[in-house]
Design a protein around this motif. Structure first.
Motif, PDB file in Angstrom:
ATOM      1  N   ILE A 100    -104.751  57.944   8.368  1.00 13.39           N
ATOM      2  CA  ILE A 100    -105.302  57.491   9.526  1.00 13.39           C
ATOM      3  C   ILE A 100    -103.928  56.994   9.587  1.00 13.39           C
ATOM      4  O   ILE A 100    -103.662  55.735   9.590  1.00 13.39           O
ATOM      5  N   GLU A 101    -102.824  57.496  10.789  1.00 11.08           N
ATOM      6  CA  GLU A 101    -102.236  56.313  11.614  1.00 11.08           C
ATOM      7  C   GLU A 101    -103.261  55.378  12.795  1.00 11.08           C
ATOM      8  O   GLU A 101    -102.857  55.960  13.794  1.00 11.08           O
ATOM      9  N   ILE A 102    -102.790  53.857  12.341  1.00  6.23           N
ATOM     10  CA  ILE A 102    -102.772  53.002  13.751  1.00  6.23           C
ATOM     11  C   ILE A 102    -101.929  52.428  14.298  1.00  6.23           C
ATOM     12  O   ILE A 102    -100.978  51.984  13.800  1.00  6.23           O
ATOM     13  N   PRO A 103    -101.253  52.679  15.443  1.00  9.21           N
ATOM     14  CA  PRO A 103     -99.907  52.354  15.722  1.00  9.21           C
ATOM     15  C   PRO A 103    -100.304  50.444  15.846  1.00  9.21           C
ATOM     16  O   PRO A 103    -101.470  50.177  16.145  1.00  9.21           O
ATOM     17  N   HIS A 104     -98.972  49.883  15.493  1.00  5.26           N
ATOM     18  CA  HIS A 104     -99.147  48.794  15.571  1.00  5.26           C
ATOM     19  C   HIS A 104     -97.440  48.258  15.465  1.00  5.26           C
ATOM     20  O   HIS A 104     -96.722  48.897  15.324  1.00  5.26           O
ATOM     21  N   TYR A 105     -97.198  46.966  16.365  1.00  6.53           N
ATOM     22  CA  TYR A 105     -96.101  46.001  15.912  1.00  6.53           C
ATOM     23  C   TYR A 105     -95.850  44.992  15.799  1.00  6.53           C
ATOM     24  O   TYR A 105     -95.209  44.782  14.456  1.00  6.53           O
ATOM     25  N   CYS A 106     -97.057  43.846  15.955  1.00 10.00           N
ATOM     26  CA  CYS A 106     -96.974  42.995  15.686  1.00 10.00           C
ATOM     27  C   CYS A 106     -97.596  42.526  14.432  1.00 10.00           C
ATOM     28  O   CYS A 106     -97.823  41.386  13.294  1.00 10.00           O
ATOM     29  N   TYR A 107     -99.181  43.146  13.627  1.00 12.64           N
ATOM     30  CA  TYR A 107     -99.648  42.763  12.695  1.00 12.64           C
ATOM     31  C   TYR A 107     -97.963  43.599  11.335  1.00 12.64           C
ATOM     32  O   TYR A 107     -97.203  44.802  12.153  1.00 12.64           O
ATOM     33  N   HIS A 108     -97.827  42.826  10.568  1.00 11.23           N
ATOM     34  CA  HIS A 108     -97.000  43.037   9.591  1.00 11.23           C
ATOM     35  C   HIS A 108     -98.179  42.490   8.096  1.00 11.23           C
ATOM     36  O   HIS A 108     -98.517  41.152   7.898  1.00 11.23           O
ATOM     37  N   GLY A 116    -102.609  38.993  16.740  1.00 16.62           N
ATOM     38  CA  GLY A 116    -103.370  40.377  17.855  1.00 16.62           C
ATOM     39  C   GLY A 116    -102.224  40.289  18.858  1.00 16.62           C
ATOM     40  O   GLY A 116    -103.287  39.906  20.173  1.00 16.62           O
ATOM     41  N   GLN A 117    -100.740  40.553  19.151  1.00 18.75           N
ATOM     42  CA  GLN A 117    -100.689  40.659  20.132  1.00 18.75           C
ATOM     43  C   GLN A 117    -100.154  41.185  20.880  1.00 18.75           C
ATOM     44  O   GLN A 117     -99.710  41.397  22.388  1.00 18.75           O
ATOM     45  N   CYS A 118     -99.832  42.357  20.489  1.00 23.40           N
ATOM     46  CA  CYS A 118     -98.785  44.092  20.712  1.00 23.40           C
ATOM     47  C   CYS A 118    -100.519  44.094  21.536  1.00 23.40           C
ATOM     48  O   CYS A 118    -100.294  45.000  22.107  1.00 23.40           O
ATOM     49  N   ARG A 119    -101.510  44.462  21.258  1.00 26.54           N
ATOM     50  CA  ARG A 119    -102.855  45.106  21.723  1.00 26.54           C
ATOM     51  C   ARG A 119    -102.165  46.869  20.707  1.00 26.54           C
ATOM     52  O   ARG A 119    -102.570  47.477  22.327  1.00 26.54           O
ATOM     53  N   MET A 120    -101.732  47.218  20.049  1.00 25.42           N
ATOM     54  CA  MET A 120    -101.267  48.618  20.046  1.00 25.42           C
ATOM     55  C   MET A 120    -103.184  48.913  19.626  1.00 25.42           C
ATOM     56  O   MET A 120    -103.080  50.470  19.525  1.00 25.42           O
TER      57      MET A 120
END
Lengths: 505, 182
Positions: A28-36, A43-47
């Motif tokens: 299941i894909e949860i889109p994210h930018y700031c999380y690595h 918790g900056q991108c809120r995607m």
């Protein structure tokens, strides 16, 4: 273990695991930018917003740990709407210059826009213009316009490389990533920021405009830059040119990272630095012919029972399999006892992580495996000093040198090359043109470069890792095992003079 | 009549003569110009092609005479014949980031499908109208930026449409002409 429910489906996951990772593992894909996964949570991108049961507000999945009975949904209208609008906000000041952006094809914005995009923008304000193509030292180019301020690179320099070189400056929609006074970055791990940048804000200078990423194929391999043995992907275009190396996740060795010195090693595998044809005294010839010449000289020495006049110099970068075939053929079969190398045990003893991270002092990828192999085959290793000494006294009439790649053993090589006289027949099995040129009198035979090899390497901690190979830049280069097999075959054939004798009889 | 039949069957030259008359009639009619000929006197006379005809490519220019191409390589990606070769580089103009240092089309490989034109996001490549190209060596069919952007056949009329609307060249070609010709 904990039982969690995502979109109404139950999954068993490790308790305390990050929800984004747990969902990804279960498809299941949860889109994210700031999380690595290798960095702290911002918790900056809120995607990555999800709807949690019993919570009236949307929550970010990257800051959620899996615990027993956690119930989230990613497919509700509320979540989809939120992701769509978040992405729209990220794109407000993005220049969308994909045609000239090196990230295009592996860009987080492109991928998520196609999946979750709001295709008609409702933004009527002008975009905020920022600096483009800012030079950040030798390896990185920064485009401040393209940045979505996820802060991954900032956290990397603070947490992993600990240089704290990057930071976010200014406020509001004028916030930019940058270094203090735009000073260049100098550390050995800076290109990792390019890897983790989800957009094209940080791009590698080495790869800049070289190739579009959708043309590249990838092969798994192990970096040969030092004794750490970082897991890597080799990105090449249809096996003709290698463009870059990328780190491959391995929790035991390098995790998500890789050093910049290791990244540059791919250049040694490309055609312009390779020995492409067998050569003797500047004359090029087919490899088969070169092996015939080699076998003929070996045969006369063995026939005259002068095997003690044969010397072999080995580089500790050969894979375990290559060492095995070398020792089996030369030591077991033909009883050659003179093996030389650099002082490998001293190199291993002095080995340490130079900067406390990945890069190590020992520049050979398989020193530990090399020592292990000499022990199992009971080989007595001599140093280069004794080889030079014996060459001076013409005690060695046939010298075989196996593969120093690049400039690793430069001093040793030049000492051997200077000591070689016309009384010694020398064979050089290498992939590198520069090495072949430093031995002008030797019979050069092209072998595979490190990234093309398949075999295993033992790293400094004794971990043996497999390289799968699967890449061959050109036809003439053979693996060391193939070269030795051909040599043996050629050796077993009767000499031409013998054949003529037989015919006459 | 039976006699005539047997004669014609026996004396085949009657049929041969009929055939010769047919050939001769066509020859004379063509020579005098009574029938409409399907061929044309090519170098002097030229057929009129449709405006949509796809000939040798044109690389468009910006108004400042720079190449419009940004070397995004979408044309090369889309090309089914793999005939486009681009080497991207840092542009000498500081306002432009990326430009093609090398842009080569192998006209021998090209199938003139026009996919490159469709893929281009900046209208930097268009299918031109010229189709005459003869060379002595195959390697000369690999044409570069110089030829594609400013060959003599373009007569200097080469600026991208987002700066200046092109004059629509009206052709007097009609569908009925095409039908007649074939």
């Amino acid at each position: 273990m904990a039982k969690i429910t995502i979109n109404g489906k139950e999954f068993d996951v490790d308790a305390g695991k990050n929800l984004v990772d747990a969902a990804e593992e279960n498809g299941i894909e949860i889109p994210h930018y700031c999380y690595h996964p290798g960095l702290s949570i911002a918790g900056q991108c809120r995607m990555c917003v999800v709807e949690q049961e019993g919570n009236p507000k949307l929550q970010i999945a990257c800051n959620m740990r899996c615990s027993e009975g956690l119930k989230v949904r990613t497919d509700t209208e509320k979540v989809q709407e939120a992701v769509k609008w978040n992405l729209e906000f990220h794109l407000i000041n993005h220049p969308i210059d994909c045609p000239i952006c090196d990230q295009a094809g592996e860009c987080g914005l492109q991928d998520y826009y196609m999946k979750y995009g709001k295709y008609q923008s409702e933004m009527r304000e002008e975009k905020v213009l920022k600096e483009k193509a800012v030079d950040l030292g030798e390896k990185i180019v920064l485009d401040k316009e393209r940045c979505i301020l996820c802060g991954r690179c900032v956290r990397f320099t603070q947490e992993i490389s600990k240089t704290a070189a990057l930071g976010i400056y200014n406020r509001g929609d004028r916030s930019v990533i940058g270094t203090v006074n735009d000073e260049p970055m100098t550390d050995n791990y800076q290109v990792n920021t390019v890897d983790i940048c989800p957009v094209g804000a940080l791009t590698s200078k080495d790869f800049r405009f070289e190739q579009r990423v959708w043309f590249l194929d990838e092969v798994e391999s192990i970096c040969g830059g030092c004794s750490k043995g970082c897991n890597i992907f080799v990105h090449h275009k249809s096996g003709k040119h290698i463009y870059r190396l990328k780190p491959r996740y391995n929790s035991q060795v390098n995790e998500h990272w890789m050093c910049d010195i290791g990244r540059d090693t791919y250049k040694n595998s490309n055609y312009d630095r390779r020995l492409t044809q067998a050569r003797l005294g500047g004359i090029e010839m087919p490899t088969a012919e070169a092996i015939q010449i080699w076998a003929a000289d070996l045969k006369t020495l063995v026939a005259m029972e002068q095997t003690d006049e044969i010397g072999i110099w080995l580089s500790p970068e050969l894979t375990n399999e290559e060492l095995e075939s070398v020792f089996k053929l030369f030591a077991k079969e033909w009883g050659i006892s003179k093996f030389f190398s650099e002082n490998v045990s001293a190199i291993v003893a002095q080995d340490e992580a130079i900067d406390g991270l990945l890069y190590r002092k020992d520049h050979y990828p398989n020193s530990a495996g090399f020592l292990q192999a000499t022990k199992t085959y009971k080989i007595k290793l001599d140093s280069t000093d004794s080889l030079v000494d014996q060459l001076d006294k013409t005690k060695i009439r046939h010298l075989i040198i196996f593969g120093p790649e690049a400039d690793r053993a430069k001093t040793d090589n030049s000492r051997i090359a200077n000591a070689l006289t016309h009384q010694t027949f020398s064979v050089l099995v290498t992939a590198q043109l520069s090495v072949a040129e430093s031995f002008p009198q030797a019979l050069g035979i092209p072998s595979l470069s490190h990234l093309e090899k398949s075999g295993s390497l033992t790293n400094h901690a004794g971990l043996t890792q497999e390289m799968k190979g699967g890449l061959k830049m050109f036809r003439e280069a053979l693996s060391t095992q193939d070269i030795l097999a051909k040599l043996e075959e050629e050796y077993r054939k009767p000499l031409d003079s013998d054949r003529k004798l037989e015919a006459r009889l | 009549m039976k006699l005539l039949d047997s004669l014609t069957r026996r004396f085949y030259f009657v049929t041969a003569l009929k055939g010769l008359v047919m050939t001769g009639r066509h020859f004379i009619f063509n020579l005098v110009g009574i029938t409409k000929r399907h061929t044309i006197q090519y170098p002097e006379q030229r057929r009129k092609y449709s405006n949509r005809f796809m000939g040798i490519h044109v690389l468009t220019k910006k108004p400042n005479n720079e190449i419009a191409c940004t070397a995004c390589m979408l044309c090369a990606t889309n090309c089914p014949a793999e005939c486009i070769h681009i080497v991207a580089a840092e542009s000498p103009n500081p306002k432009v980031e990326k430009y093609p240092a090398v842009y080569e089309i192998d006209l021998m490989r090209c199938v003139f499908c026009g996919f490159c034109e469709e893929a281009c996001p900046v209208d930097a490549i268009r299918m031109g109208r010229d189709y005459e190209y003869a060379e002595l060596s195959e390697r000369n069919f690999v044409v570069g930026i110089e030829y594609l952007m400013s060959r003599p056949a373009l007569k200097g009329r080469n600026v991208s449409i987002y700066h200046e609307t092109d004059k629509v060249v009206k052709s007097d070609f009609q569908v009925s002409d095409f039908k007649k010709a074939s």
